[in-house]
Design an enzyme around this catalytic site. Sequence first.
Site, PDB file in Angstrom:
ATOM      1  N   GLU A 363      -2.459   3.259   5.074  1.00 44.64           N
ATOM      2  CA  GLU A 363      -1.045   2.986   5.264  1.00 44.64           C
ATOM      3  C   GLU A 363      -0.852   1.485   5.438  1.00 44.64           C
ATOM      4  OE1 GLU A 363       0.313   5.011   8.726  1.00 44.64           O
ATOM      5  OE2 GLU A 363      -1.306   4.248  10.010  1.00 44.64           O
ATOM      6  N   LEU A 364       0.287   0.997   5.013  1.00 37.65           N
ATOM      7  CA  LEU A 364       0.601  -0.417   5.142  1.00 37.65           C
ATOM      8  C   LEU A 364       0.978  -0.750   6.577  1.00 37.65           C
ATOM      9  CD1 LEU A 364       2.724  -1.132   1.946  1.00 37.65           C
ATOM     10  CD2 LEU A 364       0.632  -2.330   2.584  1.00 37.65           C
TER      11      LEU A 364
END
Length: 600
Positions: A363-364
């Site tokens: 995930e960013l």
Amino acid sequence: MQRTISTMFLLGSGLLSLVILSFAAGATPVPAQWQTQAEASDYRRTSRYDEDVAFARRLAAASPYIDFQPVGKSPEGRALPVIVVSKDRAFSPEAARATGKEIVLVIAGIHPGEIPGKDAGWALVRDMAITATQQALLDKAILIFIPIFNVDGHERFGPYNRINQNGPEQAGWRTTAQNYNLNRDFLKADSPEMRTWLDLFHRWQPDLIVDTHDTDGADFQYDLTYGLEFAANLPQALVAWQKAAFLGAIFPATERHGHKIAPYIVLRDSKDPTKGFDQQASEPRYSTGYGAILNRPSLLVETHMLKDYRTRVLATYDLLVEIFAYLNRHPGELRALVNQADSQTTARGQKYDPAARFPLTFELSDKHERFAFKGFESHLELSALSGTTWIRYDSSKPRTFDVPYYSELLPKKTVAPPLAYIVPVHLSEVIERIKLHHLRYEVLTAPRQFTVQTYRLSDPVWEAQPFENHIRLKDFKLAPIERQITYPTGSLLVPLDQPAANVAIHLLEPEGPDSLLQWGYLDALFEQKEYAEPYVMEKKAREMIEADPQLKAEFEQKLSSDPAFAASPEARLDFFYRRTPYWDERLGIYPIGRIIQPVR
């Protein structure tokens, strides 16, 4: 683009002449008989499959450095064309590895509507081995070139296959004859084309993969964008090599040919480029994600579909030249890092470490850097047709925007790799894929009991629509459990002390984004096959309550705390059925075991 080049050509009856001709800038760059269809048509057209095969045969007949190796069969009966280019005539995997040179696999036509990689690749093969203008690029590397991966889709040929695209006049279709998108098939390997590719890849063990495409999406000044894996799905030593090689040398050198290059553009808001764009980690269904879990740097090349075809072909050609030029300047460097990563993956599988976390998904973070985005002026208009606003670009007004680029990818779902997996013999489709990916395994010759870690799965939710011929498992609950299970003769033991261990993890861990569970190959484990009739269970439940006051209290507590349960006669009786010895003890139990103790 005008260039001064030197070339050699054929004279007489197929004998290779070393006569060198110099062509002035602006003149025809190669003899007519060696021009690609794109070059001969001033980049208006690309060749058909039969023309490509004929060109491959002519190249191989003309040069001792080229071998044409068609492999496999598509559903419509076409072989996958493969070209090997080697100055050492190392035309087998064993011979190629023995040279010590890096092996570069270039893929074109996985999406045949996006075909500049094919015409760029043909020109590079010719210039390496026929015109000799790029022959030095073979000093330290070997090229394996697949001009058309999706051969059947390539021959679904026509002018209306890519509505967004600026040439060529006709091209192929995105998917195969069976409507598979090959760049979603690398791990599940449903298609015959992918199975052929996997065999080729695992035999040749290339050090670098280059997968060539055209990109859809926004309008901008760049004629070439790229994707590279910088997250923890690729060993960090190879991430560092990519940064030094591509960001530090190859891309700047390509830009000196007149190109503009940027990371693959995934806008945060498709109607507002100023909000910036995101980095992504490729799942192993994609070429780049699959290469990463096999410790191979994999470059996604995405030329911009709105640029003319000549520009897109030359951008791809120039990039390929600079890749080989870099490998020439740093011989053996990438091979050593790949071998090191393979050894580290193998060593990891020799000792179980519950604290070691292998990343399955990413995930960013909110972290970002500023990026000078070379775009065009644009504005939004309200559309009476669609009923919403749409973005209108003005390509006559280039402009550089200072935008955020979100590039930090952190592991989201992780798992501690076991020492081995044990796969029961009845899971034939799972076993088939273990073999397709050339994973090392042992076959049980007699029934054997193992203490395994596995999972209890529940509350499955499937997608509403099919994707790549599957109804994918969208969501489920997972609880780790430990059991003693006797696995029958013919079951597969897959040890993780092997270079391809990460492939096994992604195939067999339920939470892997492309696990065989999530692709629907194990849906049957959620299906209840035996039931209790209500009139039988009513009587049995009363007997159970009378014999077990604690069970009665538990039932009454659930009645008072769970209105949905209290309102469902079926759920109330099922509460008791699940607690009888008649309940199916295998329902929802993931049948593939994780072994964390050494197997003797």
